[in-house]
Design a protein around this motif. Structure first.
Motif, mmCIF file in Angstrom:
data_model
loop_
_atom_site.group_PDB
_atom_site.id
_atom_site.type_symbol
_atom_site.label_atom_id
_atom_site.label_comp_id
_atom_site.label_asym_id
_atom_site.label_seq_id
_atom_site.Cartn_x
_atom_site.Cartn_y
_atom_site.Cartn_z
ATOM 1 N N ASN A 107 0.805 -1.219 0.000
ATOM 2 C CA ASN A 107 0.000 0.000 0.000
ATOM 3 C C ASN A 107 0.842 1.276 0.000
ATOM 4 O OD1 ASN A 107 -2.468 -1.355 -0.017
ATOM 5 N ND2 ASN A 107 -2.427 -1.598 2.193
ATOM 6 N N HIS A 108 2.121 1.148 0.274
ATOM 7 C CA HIS A 108 3.018 2.311 0.262
ATOM 8 C C HIS A 108 3.390 2.625 -1.186
ATOM 9 C CE1 HIS A 108 6.026 5.156 1.372
ATOM 10 N NE2 HIS A 108 7.039 4.413 0.977
ATOM 11 N N LYS A 109 3.233 3.858 -1.571
ATOM 12 C CA LYS A 109 3.529 4.244 -2.953
ATOM 13 C C LYS A 109 4.457 5.463 -2.950
ATOM 14 C CE LYS A 109 -0.768 2.346 -4.775
ATOM 15 N NZ LYS A 109 -0.587 1.189 -3.999
ATOM 16 N N PRO A 110 5.780 5.213 -2.907
ATOM 17 C CA PRO A 110 6.721 6.337 -2.928
ATOM 18 C C PRO A 110 6.634 7.117 -4.245
ATOM 19 C CG PRO A 110 7.844 4.238 -2.500
ATOM 20 C CD PRO A 110 6.445 3.922 -2.877
ATOM 21 N N ALA A 111 7.039 8.367 -4.197
ATOM 22 C CA ALA A 111 7.202 9.119 -5.441
ATOM 23 C C ALA A 111 8.219 8.349 -6.287
ATOM 24 C CB ALA A 111 7.707 10.529 -5.138
ATOM 25 N N ARG A 112 8.051 8.377 -7.611
ATOM 26 C CA ARG A 112 8.940 7.564 -8.453
ATOM 27 C C ARG A 112 9.151 8.199 -9.810
ATOM 28 N NH1 ARG A 112 6.900 1.754 -10.501
ATOM 29 N NH2 ARG A 112 5.640 3.083 -11.827
ATOM 30 N N SER A 113 10.345 8.007 -10.314
ATOM 31 C CA SER A 113 10.660 8.287 -11.713
ATOM 32 C C SER A 113 11.137 6.976 -12.315
ATOM 33 C CB SER A 113 11.775 9.328 -11.833
ATOM 34 O OG SER A 113 11.390 10.536 -11.228
ATOM 35 N N ALA A 114 10.845 6.768 -13.580
ATOM 36 C CA ALA A 114 11.303 5.556 -14.267
ATOM 37 C C ALA A 114 11.807 5.958 -15.643
ATOM 38 C CB ALA A 114 10.171 4.537 -14.401
ATOM 39 N N VAL A 115 13.021 5.523 -15.959
ATOM 40 C CA VAL A 115 13.607 5.861 -17.246
ATOM 41 C C VAL A 115 14.201 4.632 -17.918
ATOM 42 C CG1 VAL A 115 14.105 8.264 -16.652
ATOM 43 C CG2 VAL A 115 15.787 6.523 -16.178
ATOM 44 N N GLU A 116 14.068 4.598 -19.233
ATOM 45 C CA GLU A 116 14.744 3.572 -20.016
ATOM 46 C C GLU A 116 16.151 4.074 -20.307
ATOM 47 O OE1 GLU A 116 13.375 0.911 -23.691
ATOM 48 O OE2 GLU A 116 13.793 2.982 -24.280
ATOM 49 N N VAL A 117 17.116 3.173 -20.150
ATOM 50 C CA VAL A 117 18.512 3.541 -20.382
ATOM 51 C C VAL A 117 19.135 2.593 -21.398
ATOM 52 C CG1 VAL A 117 18.810 4.596 -18.113
ATOM 53 C CG2 VAL A 117 19.288 2.165 -18.407
ATOM 54 N N ALA A 118 20.171 3.057 -22.054
ATOM 55 C CA ALA A 118 20.839 2.248 -23.072
ATOM 56 C C ALA A 118 21.580 1.064 -22.460
ATOM 57 C CB ALA A 118 21.802 3.108 -23.886
ATOM 58 N N ARG A 119 22.176 1.303 -21.281
ATOM 59 C CA ARG A 119 22.974 0.241 -20.676
ATOM 60 C C ARG A 119 23.108 0.499 -19.186
ATOM 61 N NH1 ARG A 119 28.989 -1.578 -22.608
ATOM 62 N NH2 ARG A 119 28.908 -3.634 -21.671
ATOM 63 N N LEU A 120 23.166 -0.588 -18.411
ATOM 64 C CA LEU A 120 23.340 -0.513 -16.962
ATOM 65 C C LEU A 120 24.589 -1.282 -16.568
ATOM 66 C CD1 LEU A 120 19.600 -1.078 -15.989
ATOM 67 C CD2 LEU A 120 20.957 0.967 -15.466
#
Length: 136
Positions: A107-120
């Protein structure tokens, strides 16, 4: 050229053997006042240092477990995570990742950003970092 920079006394490093050791010149996390800044967690098995097998599902679950271990080692908890930043190798996996992420946080929903990246790092499919509260 070597640097003379040292860690300021206002920062307290956090480290735990229950998450993979840093694989570069960084710290697992830093406490700064009432906040915890956790470095990106990738899906390495803390015991072997190897990427967990099983694709994006297993990698997402392991990276979340690693982040949780660091947060708890700092004296915080998952319910105190205020912000996450998710790095995804392939945005086509976002739906699958979202299901695992939602189950992990409940039930906890932190603020979030999500990005696609070329490589990790180590060519993993998922990485997550967070900021958590240390305040009771």
């Amino acid at each position: 050229m070597s640097s003379t920079v040292t860690t300021h006394s206002s920062l307290q490093a956090v480290s735990t053997e229950h998450a993979p050791a840093a694989i570069g010149p960084y710290t697992q996390a830093f406490k700064v006042g009432d906040l915890l800044f956790v470095s990106g967690s990738i899906p390495l098995d803390p015991k072997t240092g190897q990427i967990v097998p099983g694709g994006v599902e297993a990698q997402t679950e392991q990276a979340l477990k690693n982040m949780k271990a660091i947060v708890e080692a700092a004296g915080s908890e998952v319910g105190r995570i205020a912000k996450t930043l998710v790095f995804i190798k392939n945005m086509d996996d976002f739906g699958t990742i979202n299901v695992i992420y939602e189950k992990f946080f409940g039930n906890h929903k932190p603020a979030r950003s999500a990005v696609e990246v070329a490589r990790l790092p180590k060519d993993v499919l998922f990485e997550i970092e967070c900021i958590a509260s240390l305040k009771d």
